[in-house]
Design a protein around this motif. Structure first.
Motif, short mmCIF file in Angstrom:
data_model
loop_
_atom_site.label_atom_id
_atom_site.label_comp_id
_atom_site.label_asym_id
_atom_site.label_seq_id
_atom_site.Cartn_x
_atom_site.Cartn_y
_atom_site.Cartn_z
N LEU A 101 23.79 20.32 34.58
CA LEU A 101 23.45 20.58 35.72
C LEU A 101 23.11 22.23 35.58
O LEU A 101 23.82 22.90 35.03
N CYS A 102 22.07 22.41 36.51
CA CYS A 102 21.68 23.85 36.69
C CYS A 102 22.10 24.25 38.11
O CYS A 102 21.74 25.54 38.65
N GLY A 103 22.64 23.67 39.00
CA GLY A 103 22.78 23.71 40.28
C GLY A 103 23.26 22.70 40.97
O GLY A 103 23.42 21.49 40.43
N PHE A 104 23.84 22.90 42.31
CA PHE A 104 24.31 21.72 43.00
C PHE A 104 23.96 21.98 44.63
O PHE A 104 24.11 23.11 44.97
N ILE A 105 23.66 21.11 45.38
CA ILE A 105 23.43 21.20 46.88
C ILE A 105 24.24 20.42 47.58
O ILE A 105 24.39 18.94 47.22
N PHE A 106 25.17 20.87 48.26
CA PHE A 106 26.18 20.09 48.96
C PHE A 106 25.97 19.86 50.43
O PHE A 106 25.00 20.26 51.01
N LYS A 107 26.55 18.75 50.95
CA LYS A 107 26.32 18.64 52.34
C LYS A 107 27.28 19.40 53.23
O LYS A 107 28.21 19.40 53.33
N LYS A 108 26.51 20.13 54.21
CA LYS A 108 27.21 20.66 55.11
C LYS A 108 28.28 20.19 55.90
O LYS A 108 27.96 18.92 56.45
N GLY A 109 29.25 20.80 56.18
CA GLY A 109 30.32 20.19 57.10
C GLY A 109 31.12 18.92 56.68
O GLY A 109 32.22 18.80 57.45
#
Length: 318
Positions: A101-109
């Motif tokens: 992986l080159c990054g990660f987008i997480f779910k807010k809250g």
């Protein structure tokens, strides 16, 4: 920008890709992530709750207790899922090592995946602090150098551009390391990213320059330390003032090329950007025109001028 060795990968909370994995059986589809970023990146979905064995739908949960070390408790019945989630998260991040992986987008809250300001409650149900979701905390601890962001913060043009730029730079560096490159390759990497790094922080760039000028004898250690400095620098946000300084610096490479009118045109466009009248893509486009017209060799190699695919239009809004 050309992507080496196939499409890069980033992790994404599964609900943001339209998967119906939320506690209420729904999803939180983010079209920008799935439909636009998905054209340039392989999106690796992760849903902590479902992957650790919880059903859909399920009882909602929240973080309770100490802000830095909270428990994961169901809201109505008070069932403690802390150990289950913790054990799964530790195993999952080790599995993700193989994904590159080159990054990660997480779910807010989210109490499992939220990255910033996740509500932490006292035992009597009163929010008393802001923490980090359990999986997000484990992920960041395991991958401290990876670019990470939340879906909500991607609505901020500057944060979105910074995250995606960082993802591509991380990919460049990872490919460099994987290529078993020598000292010269690291020096070349640093030189090609000069303007991009300057746009983030002159102070950090100077630190990196001193490091590159006196690399450790152990090549592996040199790459490791440089990677740490690179990640730190990219976390410093760019600003219009910094971009203007970089653009003017780049203009200096055309001292013997530009006519008086061309130089004046470039200065006027930079001022227009500084005053907020045009987005960054306008001076960048003009600068690229001069690079091609005069075949400026140094600037042709600068990633700052092409940090991410043009059709993402990220610099059209900053």
């Amino acid at each position: 920008m050309k992507e080496e060795n196939g499409k890069l990968k980033i992790g994404v909370s599964a609900c943001l890709l339209g998967q119906k994995v939320r506690y209420d059986g729904g999803h939180q589809l983010n079209h920008f992530i799935r439909d636009i970023l998905g054209q340039h990146m392989e999106l690796v979905p992760v849903c902590p709750e479902v992957e650790c064995g919880m059903p859909v739908p399920r009882e909602a949960m929240r973080l309770i207790g100490d802000t830095d070390n909270p428990r994961l408790i169901t809201r109505r019945t008070g069932i403690d899922h802390t150990e289950t989630m913790s054990t799964w998260a530790e195993a999952r991040v080790r599995q993700l090592e193989s994904e590159g992986l080159c990054g990660f987008i997480f779910k807010k809250g989210s109490p499992s995946s939220g990255l910033f300001r996740v509500k932490v409650y006292s035992q009597d149900g009163v929010p008393h602090g802001a923490g980090v979701g359990m999986f997000a905390r484990t992920f960041v601890r395991h991958f401290p150098l990876l670019p990470v962001e939340e879906d909500g913060r991607l609505n901020d043009d500057r944060l979105r551009e910074n995250f995606i730029e960082s993802v591509f730079v991380h990919r460049h560096f990872r490919d460099l390391v994987a290529g078993s490159s020598g000292r010269g390759a690291l020096v070349d990497f640093h030189a090609r990213h000069k303007l991009l790094l300057l746009a983030h922080s002159q102070e950090h760039y100077r630190r990196m320059g001193r490091f590159v000028a006196d690399l450790p004898a152990d090549l592996q250690e040199a790459y490791r330390e440089y990677g740490v400095l690179l990640a730190e620098t990219l976390r410093v946000l760019t600003t219009p003032k910094k971009h203007c300084n970089v653009l003017q610096h780049a203009l200096g490479y055309f001292k013997k090329d530009l006519s008086a009118d061309e130089k004046q045109e470039m200065l006027e466009v930079i001022d227009a950007y500084r005053n907020g009248d045009v987005p960054l893509i306008v001076p960048i486009t003009l600068l690229n025109h001069f690079v091609r017209k005069y075949n400026q060799p140094y600037l042709r190699q600068q990633y700052y001028l092409h940090p991410h695919p043009l059709d993402l239009r990220l610099r059209s809004y900053i």
